[in-house]
Design an enzyme around this catalytic site. Structure first.
Site, short mmCIF file in Angstrom:
data_model
loop_
_atom_site.label_atom_id
_atom_site.label_comp_id
_atom_site.label_asym_id
_atom_site.label_seq_id
_atom_site.Cartn_x
_atom_site.Cartn_y
_atom_site.Cartn_z
N LYS A 30 -7.95 -14.31 -3.74
CA LYS A 30 -7.20 -13.86 -2.58
C LYS A 30 -6.71 -15.09 -1.83
O LYS A 30 -7.51 -15.93 -1.41
CB LYS A 30 -8.09 -13.01 -1.68
CG LYS A 30 -7.41 -12.57 -0.40
CD LYS A 30 -8.25 -11.58 0.37
CE LYS A 30 -7.61 -11.24 1.70
NZ LYS A 30 -8.41 -10.28 2.47
N LYS A 79 -4.29 -11.37 -5.27
CA LYS A 79 -3.61 -10.87 -4.07
C LYS A 79 -3.05 -12.03 -3.28
O LYS A 79 -3.77 -13.00 -3.09
CB LYS A 79 -4.64 -10.11 -3.24
CG LYS A 79 -4.14 -9.64 -1.90
CD LYS A 79 -5.26 -9.01 -1.14
CE LYS A 79 -4.77 -8.73 0.27
NZ LYS A 79 -5.82 -8.37 1.15
C1 PBG Z 1 -9.11 -7.76 5.04
C2 PBG Z 1 -7.89 -7.48 4.27
C3 PBG Z 1 -6.58 -7.98 4.45
C4 PBG Z 1 -5.78 -7.31 3.52
C5 PBG Z 1 -6.60 -6.49 2.77
N1 PBG Z 1 -7.90 -6.62 3.24
C6 PBG Z 1 -6.03 -8.89 5.47
C7 PBG Z 1 -6.40 -10.31 5.54
O1 PBG Z 1 -7.16 -10.84 4.74
O2 PBG Z 1 -5.90 -10.93 6.47
C8 PBG Z 1 -4.28 -7.47 3.37
C9 PBG Z 1 -3.56 -6.27 2.85
C10 PBG Z 1 -2.10 -6.28 3.08
O3 PBG Z 1 -1.52 -7.24 3.63
O4 PBG Z 1 -1.45 -5.29 2.69
N2 PBG Z 1 -9.68 -9.01 4.90
#
Ligand code: PBG
Length: 324
Positions: free
Chosen positions: A195, A248
């Site tokens: 991520k 992601k």
């Molecule tokens: C929580 C999380 C996030 C997303 C999914 N789980 C946000 C982040 O890490 O700031 C992003 C999902 C999206 O942008 O559609 N940590």
């Protein structure tokens, strides 16, 4: 001998021929639809930066879950927007937390739909970070127990799968241990393994109210330029017991999805995040892109790169429209 012998256009002549030679197909059963559940009742509040997506109260979320199941979408991912936030994100693992209430109600109303809990503290902490803060820093190890408790409480409320998105080191192992101890050894973990610290999460943070109040997420999420590091993250998560691994965001990281699927046999998910959705919506609303074609092309590209599972805000709409 006339030239050319080989004519690539022969198999492109009709829709039937093109369909016959298609290498990549989309399947709603391999898609996951994310929703944002909020307090109160009868709430269906459109998210300004994600037109067409809503903050839903539990009763409305149940209705959406039924539609998701009926349309044949494989899974539903649930995010929570709690009434109150605190320093340790208690709302994430409270027995009667917003997500736990949503899972209980949804579980009653659907049968086989795969219910997935996003496991993170950022929507529940008043500072907006994904872990607990000690001496001004995110404490990795102190966060693990809370993340594991969050996962267990979601499973106890009816989640079929948990998806840790916090990026703390060792969380998959901690969650696996906690679930097994409570005899939930059959519950799979889908880890947000690679991520990235991405600007493309902007609209999500509006939707979930989870923008960090100080600093950013670069001490735990990955640097956008790194791909070998992503392989290590994925490898470690598999070793710790992840059943499905995720990259992601999706479209800016297609090379990472490809590298990961070439290397690891684990099922691979990719998350088409809020910013990817917002870009398509904004450009389409301006008449700058053909929305339907752009949506299908973006998802086809993610699948072509190697993703088995796609988490996308388009899942419900496409499945209901039978767009495949
Ligand atoms: C929580 C999380 C996030 C997303 C999914 N789980 C946000 C982040 O890490 O700031 C992003 C999902 C999206 O942008 O559609 N940590």
């Amino acid at each position: 001998m006339p030239f050319p012998i080989n004519r690539m256009r022969r198999t492109r002549q009709t829709a039937q021929l093109r369909s016959m030679v298609a290498e990549t197909r989309l399947d709603p059963g391999q898609m996951i639809y994310p929703i944002f559940v909020c307090p109160e009742e009868n709430v269906r509040r459109e998210i300004p930066s994600m037109p067409g997506q809503f903050n839903l109260s539990v009763d409305e979320a149940v209705r959406v879950a039924q539609r998701v199941e009926k349309a044949g979408v494989g899974g539903l991912m649930v995010f929570g927007i709690p009434e109150t936030k605190d320093a340790v994100g208690s709302g994430a693992y409270a027995g009667d937390g917003i997500v736990q209430r949503a899972f209980r109600a949804i579980r009653e109303a659907v049968s086989d739909l795969v219910l997935i809990g996003d496991v993170c503290l950022c929507e529940y902490t008043d500072h907006g970070h994904c872990g607990v803060i000690q001496d001004g820093e995110i404490s990795n190890d102190a966060s693990l127990e809370l993340l594991a408790r969050t996962a267990l409480s979601q499973v106890e409320a009816g989640a079929d799968m948990v998806a840790p998105s916090d990026m703390m080191d060792g969380r998959v192992r901690a969650i696996r241990g906690k679930l097994d101890e409570a005899h939930h050894d059959e519950v799979p973990i889908m880890s947000y393994a690679a991520k990235y610290a991405s600007a493309f999460y902007g609209p999500f943070r509006d939707a979930a109210g989870s923008t960090p109040q100080f600093g950013d997420r670069r001490t735990h999420q990955m640097d956008p330029g790194n791909v070998r590091e992503a392989m290590r993250e994925i490898e470690l998560d598999i070793e710790e017991g992840a059943d499905i691994v995720m990259v992601k965001p999706a479209m800016p990281y297609l090379d990472v999805i490809r590298a990961a699927t070439d290397r690891f046999p684990a099922p691979m998910a990719a998350y088409q995040v809020s910013g990817e959705y917002a870009m398509i919506e904004a450009a389409s609303r301006n008449g700058w892109l053909d929305r339907d074609r752009t949506v299908m092309e973006s998802l086809t590209a993610i699948r072509r790169a190697g993703a088995d599972i796609i988490i996308t805000y388009y899942a419900l709409e496409l499945a209901e429209a039978n767009a495949f």
